[in-house]
Design a protein around this motif. Structure first.
Motif, PDB file in Angstrom:
ATOM      1  N   ALA A 212       0.643  -1.135  -0.064  1.00 45.44           N
ATOM      2  CA  ALA A 212       0.007  -0.035   0.114  1.00 45.44           C
ATOM      3  C   ALA A 212       0.949   1.201   0.011  1.00 45.44           C
ATOM      4  CB  ALA A 212      -0.783   0.083   1.306  1.00 45.44           C
ATOM      5  N   SER A 213       2.117   1.212   0.718  1.00 45.69           N
ATOM      6  CA  SER A 213       2.981   2.385   0.557  1.00 45.69           C
ATOM      7  C   SER A 213       4.247   1.818   0.426  1.00 45.69           C
ATOM      8  CB  SER A 213       2.854   3.042   2.075  1.00 45.69           C
ATOM      9  OG  SER A 213       3.066   2.165   3.164  1.00 45.69           O
ATOM     10  N   PRO A 214       5.309   2.606  -0.006  1.00 46.25           N
ATOM     11  CA  PRO A 214       6.511   2.048  -0.034  1.00 46.25           C
ATOM     12  C   PRO A 214       7.145   1.531   1.215  1.00 46.25           C
ATOM     13  CG  PRO A 214       6.262   4.169  -1.138  1.00 46.25           C
ATOM     14  CD  PRO A 214       5.021   4.021  -0.344  1.00 46.25           C
ATOM     15  N   ILE A 215       8.026   0.250   0.869  1.00 50.61           N
ATOM     16  CA  ILE A 215       8.739  -0.116   2.115  1.00 50.61           C
ATOM     17  C   ILE A 215      10.416  -0.104   1.897  1.00 50.61           C
ATOM     18  CG2 ILE A 215       7.055  -1.927   2.436  1.00 50.61           C
ATOM     19  CD1 ILE A 215       8.563  -4.017   1.337  1.00 50.61           C
ATOM     20  N   PRO A 216      11.181   0.155   3.003  1.00 50.76           N
ATOM     21  CA  PRO A 216      12.353   0.210   3.014  1.00 50.76           C
ATOM     22  C   PRO A 216      13.070  -0.914   2.203  1.00 50.76           C
ATOM     23  CG  PRO A 216      11.934   0.026   5.242  1.00 50.76           C
ATOM     24  CD  PRO A 216      10.524  -0.062   4.417  1.00 50.76           C
ATOM     25  N   PHE A 217      14.269  -0.717   1.796  1.00 49.46           N
ATOM     26  CA  PHE A 217      15.202  -1.746   1.120  1.00 49.46           C
ATOM     27  C   PHE A 217      16.676  -1.250   0.912  1.00 49.46           C
ATOM     28  CE2 PHE A 217      16.799  -4.573  -2.177  1.00 49.46           C
ATOM     29  CZ  PHE A 217      16.551  -5.930  -1.583  1.00 49.46           C
ATOM     30  N   GLN A 218      17.244  -2.253   1.264  1.00 49.86           N
ATOM     31  CA  GLN A 218      18.966  -1.965   1.256  1.00 49.86           C
ATOM     32  C   GLN A 218      19.543  -2.370   0.152  1.00 49.86           C
ATOM     33  OE1 GLN A 218      20.974  -1.591   5.233  1.00 49.86           O
ATOM     34  NE2 GLN A 218      19.720  -3.691   5.321  1.00 49.86           N
ATOM     35  N   ASP A 219      19.668  -1.400  -0.948  1.00 52.94           N
ATOM     36  CA  ASP A 219      20.143  -1.933  -2.493  1.00 52.94           C
ATOM     37  C   ASP A 219      21.824  -2.077  -2.436  1.00 52.94           C
ATOM     38  OD1 ASP A 219      20.245  -2.673  -4.761  1.00 52.94           O
ATOM     39  OD2 ASP A 219      20.100  -0.388  -5.783  1.00 52.94           O
ATOM     40  N   TRP A 220      22.298  -3.473  -2.500  1.00 55.99           N
ATOM     41  CA  TRP A 220      23.504  -3.431  -2.666  1.00 55.99           C
ATOM     42  C   TRP A 220      24.224  -3.452  -4.199  1.00 55.99           C
ATOM     43  CZ3 TRP A 220      27.032  -4.171   1.245  1.00 55.99           C
ATOM     44  CH2 TRP A 220      26.635  -4.649   2.595  1.00 55.99           C
ATOM     45  N   SER A 221      23.142  -3.273  -4.872  1.00 58.53           N
ATOM     46  CA  SER A 221      23.640  -2.996  -6.287  1.00 58.53           C
ATOM     47  C   SER A 221      24.266  -1.360  -6.512  1.00 58.53           C
ATOM     48  CB  SER A 221      22.562  -3.275  -7.326  1.00 58.53           C
ATOM     49  OG  SER A 221      21.530  -2.486  -7.081  1.00 58.53           O
ATOM     50  N   HIS A 222      24.077  -0.783  -5.608  1.00 60.20           N
ATOM     51  CA  HIS A 222      24.615   0.656  -5.433  1.00 60.20           C
ATOM     52  C   HIS A 222      25.262   0.836  -4.200  1.00 60.20           C
ATOM     53  CE1 HIS A 222      21.254   0.779  -8.456  1.00 60.20           C
ATOM     54  NE2 HIS A 222      22.273   1.527  -9.086  1.00 60.20           N
ATOM     55  N   PRO A 223      26.474   0.043  -3.781  1.00 63.73           N
ATOM     56  CA  PRO A 223      27.020   0.450  -2.692  1.00 63.73           C
ATOM     57  C   PRO A 223      28.025   1.752  -2.606  1.00 63.73           C
ATOM     58  CG  PRO A 223      28.352  -0.850  -4.044  1.00 63.73           C
ATOM     59  CD  PRO A 223      27.102  -0.628  -4.762  1.00 63.73           C
ATOM     60  N   ILE A 224      27.888   2.230  -1.319  1.00 63.55           N
ATOM     61  CA  ILE A 224      28.628   3.573  -1.003  1.00 63.55           C
ATOM     62  C   ILE A 224      29.817   3.165  -0.189  1.00 63.55           C
ATOM     63  CG2 ILE A 224      28.449   5.846   0.110  1.00 63.55           C
ATOM     64  CD1 ILE A 224      25.544   5.414  -0.498  1.00 63.55           C
ATOM     65  N   PRO A 225      31.065   3.477  -0.866  1.00 64.47           N
ATOM     66  CA  PRO A 225      32.356   3.387   0.145  1.00 64.47           C
ATOM     67  C   PRO A 225      32.379   4.258   1.154  1.00 64.47           C
ATOM     68  CG  PRO A 225      32.777   3.606  -2.209  1.00 64.47           C
ATOM     69  CD  PRO A 225      31.350   3.989  -1.968  1.00 64.47           C
ATOM     70  N   ASN A 226      33.084   3.775   2.417  1.00 63.20           N
ATOM     71  CA  ASN A 226      33.357   4.574   3.525  1.00 63.20           C
ATOM     72  C   ASN A 226      34.709   4.489   3.899  1.00 63.20           C
ATOM     73  OD1 ASN A 226      33.913   5.719   5.999  1.00 63.20           O
ATOM     74  ND2 ASN A 226      31.553   5.013   6.626  1.00 63.20           N
ATOM     75  N   GLN A 227      35.435   5.662   3.418  1.00 64.62           N
ATOM     76  CA  GLN A 227      36.852   5.525   3.624  1.00 64.62           C
ATOM     77  C   GLN A 227      37.289   5.541   4.942  1.00 64.62           C
ATOM     78  OE1 GLN A 227      38.363   8.898   1.378  1.00 64.62           O
ATOM     79  NE2 GLN A 227      38.579   7.778  -0.453  1.00 64.62           N
ATOM     80  N   MET A 228      36.799   5.871   6.051  1.00 63.75           N
ATOM     81  CA  MET A 228      37.178   5.759   7.346  1.00 63.75           C
ATOM     82  C   MET A 228      37.174   4.530   7.895  1.00 63.75           C
ATOM     83  SD  MET A 228      35.263   9.303   8.965  1.00 63.75           S
ATOM     84  CE  MET A 228      36.127   9.024  10.432  1.00 63.75           C
ATOM     85  N   THR A 229      36.051   3.784   7.495  1.00 65.85           N
ATOM     86  CA  THR A 229      36.050   2.300   7.959  1.00 65.85           C
ATOM     87  C   THR A 229      36.594   1.320   6.777  1.00 65.85           C
ATOM     88  OG1 THR A 229      33.656   2.244   7.230  1.00 65.85           O
ATOM     89  CG2 THR A 229      34.177   2.966   9.663  1.00 65.85           C
ATOM     90  N   ASN A 230      36.574   1.740   5.680  1.00 62.41           N
ATOM     91  CA  ASN A 230      37.051   0.913   4.629  1.00 62.41           C
ATOM     92  C   ASN A 230      36.031  -0.126   4.330  1.00 62.41           C
ATOM     93  OD1 ASN A 230      38.882   0.148   2.438  1.00 62.41           O
ATOM     94  ND2 ASN A 230      39.950  -1.364   3.685  1.00 62.41           N
ATOM     95  N   THR A 231      34.736   0.239   4.512  1.00 60.75           N
ATOM     96  CA  THR A 231      33.919  -0.726   3.999  1.00 60.75           C
ATOM     97  C   THR A 231      32.528  -0.243   3.114  1.00 60.75           C
ATOM     98  OG1 THR A 231      32.473   0.170   6.018  1.00 60.75           O
ATOM     99  CG2 THR A 231      33.970  -1.710   6.464  1.00 60.75           C
ATOM    100  N   LEU A 232      31.778  -1.163   2.891  1.00 54.11           N
ATOM    101  CA  LEU A 232      30.813  -0.435   1.936  1.00 54.11           C
ATOM    102  C   LEU A 232      29.212  -0.491   2.497  1.00 54.11           C
ATOM    103  CD1 LEU A 232      31.527  -2.624  -1.276  1.00 54.11           C
ATOM    104  CD2 LEU A 232      32.307  -0.088  -0.956  1.00 54.11           C
ATOM    105  N   THR A 233      28.429   0.240   2.192  1.00 54.18           N
ATOM    106  CA  THR A 233      27.190   0.242   2.743  1.00 54.18           C
ATOM    107  C   THR A 233      26.185   0.479   1.622  1.00 54.18           C
ATOM    108  OG1 THR A 233      27.337   2.730   3.236  1.00 54.18           O
ATOM    109  CG2 THR A 233      27.930   1.447   4.955  1.00 54.18           C
TER     110      THR A 233
END
Length: 399
Positions: A130-151
């Protein structure tokens, strides 16, 4: 009292004339889940026949309690002197004890009836968020240089599809939902099932977006088998099973992004493309530095090219570097170029080039111009001003 299955040949024989009454439910389509059938008097007489069609289950209801039931198609004779059949057919002995002790809410209604249940798979039931639901899309990862990880990129999605269900426990279905209604239709239950299915699916969607699965957002429709397996493992329809219903099929047919999420992905793609261009420029820059350092005779031309590339990068890469990540590779390569030049060229006093950069070597690290920007006399090697046409020392004509 109970049911006795009649011989198959009796259906078309003269024995049918001996049956006092014939009780059947001829049409139970996708829209009907339960139908009550009885006689005009509300009493099922001894030796009456009950016809159970394929995909049906029939129970005999007598004055507020269930006295017999069968889920096996065929012709049955109602005999007040026989013992109960206790669910012949697909349900077998599993429900025997349940039906023996089952009494519909302690009712004492003075009637006899046959309740027919549709135990076929009820298909073509649509669902949608009925309304949009949240989803974590790993096809568009964002690098984090401080932690050297992807979110993952957080987006909002709408999903649409179909599911199927089936009555797997008529006893629970009757006691929890249908009761002793004359007819119970699929439409009466669809909205409740849809609500519970979507609540369960949202939990599964959250799981698909975790680091364990990393399902790309727009590839969810192709993961139907995996989604159903996850649902079965978590018994996502546990509440429905308590009411005698089981979800058999579940398919996501389409996934759409809301406008805000579309904009997020568009910006991500633009930023990614700019990052790729920056990477190519940095690679070319590093190659030029290496070639200039290895070629002493062409060092001047090489570093002039690097200076031009550096000026270009200030306009192109500088604006492109703003995005989900930051990249300092270009700056480090400039420093590397300067270090190489300092090692490869003769040391001297610091001097300021026309472009404003202070240098220690023979050539400017920014624009590549030589330290002494003057004309050399081909005869006496005296340095003259660029505007001079003849050597100030020997009078030789300057080139």
């Amino acid at each position: 009292m109970g049911l006795i299955k009649a011989a198959t040949s009796a259906i078309g024989s003269t024995l049918k004339d001996q049956w006092k009454e014939a009780i059947r439910c001829e049409d139970m389509n996708n829209e009907i889940l339960m139908v009550k059938k009885t006689t005009p008097t509300g009493v099922i007489t001894n030796k009456s026949t009950i016809i159970v069609a394929p995909g049906q289950c029939a129970i005999i209801y007598d004055n507020g309690r269930v006295i017999d039931a069968t889920a096996e198609e065929g012709l049955y004779e109602f005999d007040t002197s026989s013992s109960p059949t206790f669910f012949a057919g697909e349900f077998g002995k599993t429900f025997k004890e349940m039906w023996q002790r089952f009494t519909y809410n302690g009712a004492t209604s003075k009637q006899q009836a046959v309740f027919f249940f549709n135990i076929k798979e009820i298909i073509d039931n649509k669902f949608g968020t009925a309304s949009p639901i949240p989803f974590q899309d790993w096809s568009h990862p964002i690098p984090n240089q401080m932690t050297n990880t992807l979110t993952p990129l957080r987006v909002q999605i709408k999903c649409f599809g179909k599911y199927t269900f089936k009555i797997t426990n008529p006893s629970l279905f009757m006691s929890e939902l249908a009761g002793t209604a004359d007819i119970y239709e699929t439409e009466q239950l669809k909205e409740q099932i849809r609500t519970e299915v979507m609540a369960a699916f949202q939990n599964v969607a959250n799981e698909l977006g975790t680091e364990k699965y990393k399902i790309p957002v727009l590839e969810m429709p192709s993961q139907t088998d995996e989604i159903k397996q996850m649902m079965d493992e978590d018994v996502f329809d546990a509440d429905l099973r308590k009411r005698g219903i089981t979800i058999l099929g579940f398919a996501v047919e389409s996934v759409t992004l809301d406008d805000e999420s579309k904009n997020k992905i568009d910006k991500y793609e633009l930023s990614s493309n700019a990052h790729m261009q920056q990477g190519k420029l940095v690679e070319a820059y590093a190659n030029a530095v290496e070639e200039a350092a290895q070629n002493s005779s062409g060092a001047m031309n090489g570093f002039m090219g690097i200076g031009m590339m550096n000026m270009a990068s200030n306009g192109i890469v500088g604006s492109a570097a703003v995005g989900p990540w930051q990249n300092n590779t270009a700056n480090s390569n400039i420093q590397q170029a300067q270090n190489i030049q300092n090692m490869e060229t003769m040391q001297g006093e610091s001097w300021k080039c026309e472009c404003g950069i202070v240098n220690d070597g023979k050539f400017c690290v920014n624009c590549g111009k030589p330290k002494n920007n003057k004309k050399e006399c081909p005869k006496c090697k005296t340095l003259n001003e660029l505007t001079d046409k003849f050597c100030s020392e020997c009078g030789e004509k300057l080139q």
